[in-house]
Scaffold this motif. Structure first.
Motif, PDB file in Angstrom:
ATOM      1  N   GLN A 198       0.841  -1.189   0.000  1.00 15.54           N
ATOM      2  CA  GLN A 198       0.000   0.000   0.000  1.00 15.54           C
ATOM      3  C   GLN A 198       0.876   1.239   0.000  1.00 15.54           C
ATOM      4  OE1 GLN A 198      -2.429  -0.254   3.451  1.00 15.54           O
ATOM      5  NE2 GLN A 198      -3.641  -1.965   2.710  1.00 15.54           N
ATOM      6  N   GLN A 199       0.285   2.328  -0.433  1.00 13.47           N
ATOM      7  CA  GLN A 199       0.989   3.603  -0.419  1.00 13.47           C
ATOM      8  C   GLN A 199       1.148   4.055   1.034  1.00 13.47           C
ATOM      9  OE1 GLN A 199       2.251   5.187  -2.953  1.00 13.47           O
ATOM     10  NE2 GLN A 199       2.900   6.991  -1.837  1.00 13.47           N
ATOM     11  N   ALA A 200       2.306   4.609   1.386  1.00 13.69           N
ATOM     12  CA  ALA A 200       2.534   5.096   2.736  1.00 13.69           C
ATOM     13  C   ALA A 200       1.631   6.297   3.007  1.00 13.69           C
ATOM     14  CB  ALA A 200       3.994   5.487   2.905  1.00 13.69           C
ATOM     15  N   ARG A 201       1.050   6.312   4.198  1.00 14.41           N
ATOM     16  CA  ARG A 201       0.144   7.393   4.557  1.00 14.41           C
ATOM     17  C   ARG A 201       0.845   8.357   5.496  1.00 14.41           C
ATOM     18  NH1 ARG A 201      -5.417   4.900   6.481  1.00 14.41           N
ATOM     19  NH2 ARG A 201      -4.121   4.437   8.262  1.00 14.41           N
ATOM     20  N   THR A 202       0.434   9.609   5.431  1.00 10.91           N
ATOM     21  CA  THR A 202       0.981  10.605   6.342  1.00 10.91           C
ATOM     22  C   THR A 202       0.292  10.476   7.697  1.00 10.91           C
ATOM     23  OG1 THR A 202      -0.614  12.282   5.693  1.00 10.91           O
ATOM     24  CG2 THR A 202       1.453  12.190   4.440  1.00 10.91           C
ATOM     25  N   ARG A 203       0.860  11.137   8.663  1.00 11.53           N
ATOM     26  CA  ARG A 203       0.311  11.092  10.018  1.00 11.53           C
ATOM     27  C   ARG A 203      -1.095  11.684  10.048  1.00 11.53           C
ATOM     28  NH1 ARG A 203       4.196  13.054  14.598  1.00 11.53           N
ATOM     29  NH2 ARG A 203       5.381  11.627  13.367  1.00 11.53           N
ATOM     30  N   GLU A 204      -1.305  12.749   9.269  1.00  9.29           N
ATOM     31  CA  GLU A 204      -2.617  13.380   9.240  1.00  9.29           C
ATOM     32  C   GLU A 204      -3.652  12.452   8.608  1.00  9.29           C
ATOM     33  OE1 GLU A 204       0.167  14.924   8.194  1.00  9.29           O
ATOM     34  OE2 GLU A 204       0.392  16.311   9.872  1.00  9.29           O
ATOM     35  N   ASP A 205      -3.273  11.731   7.531  1.00 10.56           N
ATOM     36  CA  ASP A 205      -4.192  10.784   6.909  1.00 10.56           C
ATOM     37  C   ASP A 205      -4.560   9.669   7.880  1.00 10.56           C
ATOM     38  OD1 ASP A 205      -4.066  12.231   4.585  1.00 10.56           O
ATOM     39  OD2 ASP A 205      -2.578  10.910   3.632  1.00 10.56           O
ATOM     40  N   LYS A 227      -3.899  -4.119  11.749  1.00 12.73           N
ATOM     41  CA  LYS A 227      -2.469  -4.053  11.497  1.00 12.73           C
ATOM     42  C   LYS A 227      -1.935  -2.775  12.126  1.00 12.73           C
ATOM     43  CE  LYS A 227       0.829  -4.531   7.798  1.00 12.73           C
ATOM     44  NZ  LYS A 227       1.029  -4.678   6.359  1.00 12.73           N
ATOM     45  N   ARG A 228      -0.885  -2.910  12.911  1.00 13.91           N
ATOM     46  CA  ARG A 228      -0.310  -1.763  13.593  1.00 13.91           C
ATOM     47  C   ARG A 228       0.526  -0.956  12.603  1.00 13.91           C
ATOM     48  NH1 ARG A 228       3.674  -1.702  18.810  1.00 13.91           N
ATOM     49  NH2 ARG A 228       3.954   0.540  18.819  1.00 13.91           N
ATOM     50  N   ILE A 229       0.272   0.332  12.551  1.00 11.48           N
ATOM     51  CA  ILE A 229       1.000   1.228  11.671  1.00 11.48           C
ATOM     52  C   ILE A 229       2.002   2.003  12.510  1.00 11.48           C
ATOM     53  CG2 ILE A 229       0.828   3.212  10.138  1.00 11.48           C
ATOM     54  CD1 ILE A 229      -1.989   2.282   9.461  1.00 11.48           C
ATOM     55  N   ARG A 230       3.267   1.962  12.083  1.00 16.48           N
ATOM     56  CA  ARG A 230       4.314   2.640  12.838  1.00 16.48           C
ATOM     57  C   ARG A 230       4.430   4.084  12.361  1.00 16.48           C
ATOM     58  NH1 ARG A 230      10.519   0.984  13.944  1.00 16.48           N
ATOM     59  NH2 ARG A 230      11.077   2.948  14.879  1.00 16.48           N
ATOM     60  N   ILE A 231       4.356   4.982  13.307  1.00 18.60           N
ATOM     61  CA  ILE A 231       4.523   6.398  13.013  1.00 18.60           C
ATOM     62  C   ILE A 231       5.837   6.828  13.642  1.00 18.60           C
ATOM     63  CG2 ILE A 231       3.604   8.712  13.357  1.00 18.60           C
ATOM     64  CD1 ILE A 231       0.834   7.465  13.517  1.00 18.60           C
ATOM     65  N   ARG A 232       6.773   7.279  12.821  1.00 14.13           N
ATOM     66  CA  ARG A 232       8.082   7.682  13.326  1.00 14.13           C
ATOM     67  C   ARG A 232       7.983   9.070  13.951  1.00 14.13           C
ATOM     68  NH1 ARG A 232       9.620   4.405   9.048  1.00 14.13           N
ATOM     69  NH2 ARG A 232      11.392   3.077   9.496  1.00 14.13           N
ATOM     70  N   MET A 233       8.406   9.176  15.194  1.00 11.78           N
ATOM     71  CA  MET A 233       8.391  10.460  15.878  1.00 11.78           C
ATOM     72  C   MET A 233       9.578  11.315  15.440  1.00 11.78           C
ATOM     73  SD  MET A 233       5.700  10.205  17.337  1.00 11.78           S
ATOM     74  CE  MET A 233       5.166  10.957  18.804  1.00 11.78           C
ATOM     75  N   ILE A 234      10.706  10.672  15.122  1.00 15.55           N
ATOM     76  CA  ILE A 234      11.889  11.375  14.625  1.00 15.55           C
ATOM     77  C   ILE A 234      12.107  10.912  13.190  1.00 15.55           C
ATOM     78  CG2 ILE A 234      14.352  11.757  14.934  1.00 15.55           C
ATOM     79  CD1 ILE A 234      13.993  11.080  17.888  1.00 15.55           C
TER      80      ILE A 234
END
Length: 103
Positions: free
Chosen positions: A9-16, A44-51
């Motif tokens: 899948q296409q990577a989603r932004t944090r806002e999406d 499915k857990r989506i990882r959001i990078r803080m840094i």
């Protein structure tokens, strides 16, 4: 390249991601159907990078530089018996290079 290209899948932004989560929570509140016998679907857990990765690489370069400077200061000042401030002088490094090259 992955052998499973169809399921990517296409990577989603944090806002999406937050908007989709908010919409899903809103839909759950609107539907008042009891699901006593239903099996919950695995999420499915989506990882959001803080840094961000670019900042991690920049921090890595900065930490390596600081480590090299601190190591030179400790090595020359403490172990070598010189003054720690002399590490930052150009004449010290030319002298060390002359000793290595034996000129």
């Amino acid at each position: 390249m992955s052998a499973d290209n169809l399921n990517q899948q296409q990577a989603r932004t944090r806002e999406d991601y937050k908007k989709g989560k908010h919409d899903a929570d809103h839909e759950k509140r609107l539907v008042n159907v009891e699901k006593a016998d239903a099996v919950p679907s695995p999420t499915k857990r989506i990882r959001i990078r803080m840094i961000p990765i670019w900042l991690r690489l920049l921090l890595l370069v900065v930490f390596i530089f600081v480590s090299v400077v601190a190591g030179a200061a400790v090595g020359y000042g403490v172990l070598g018996g010189g003054k720690v401030a002399d590490v930052f002088k150009e004449s010290t490094w030319t002298h060390i290079l002359d000793l290595v090259d034996k000129k």
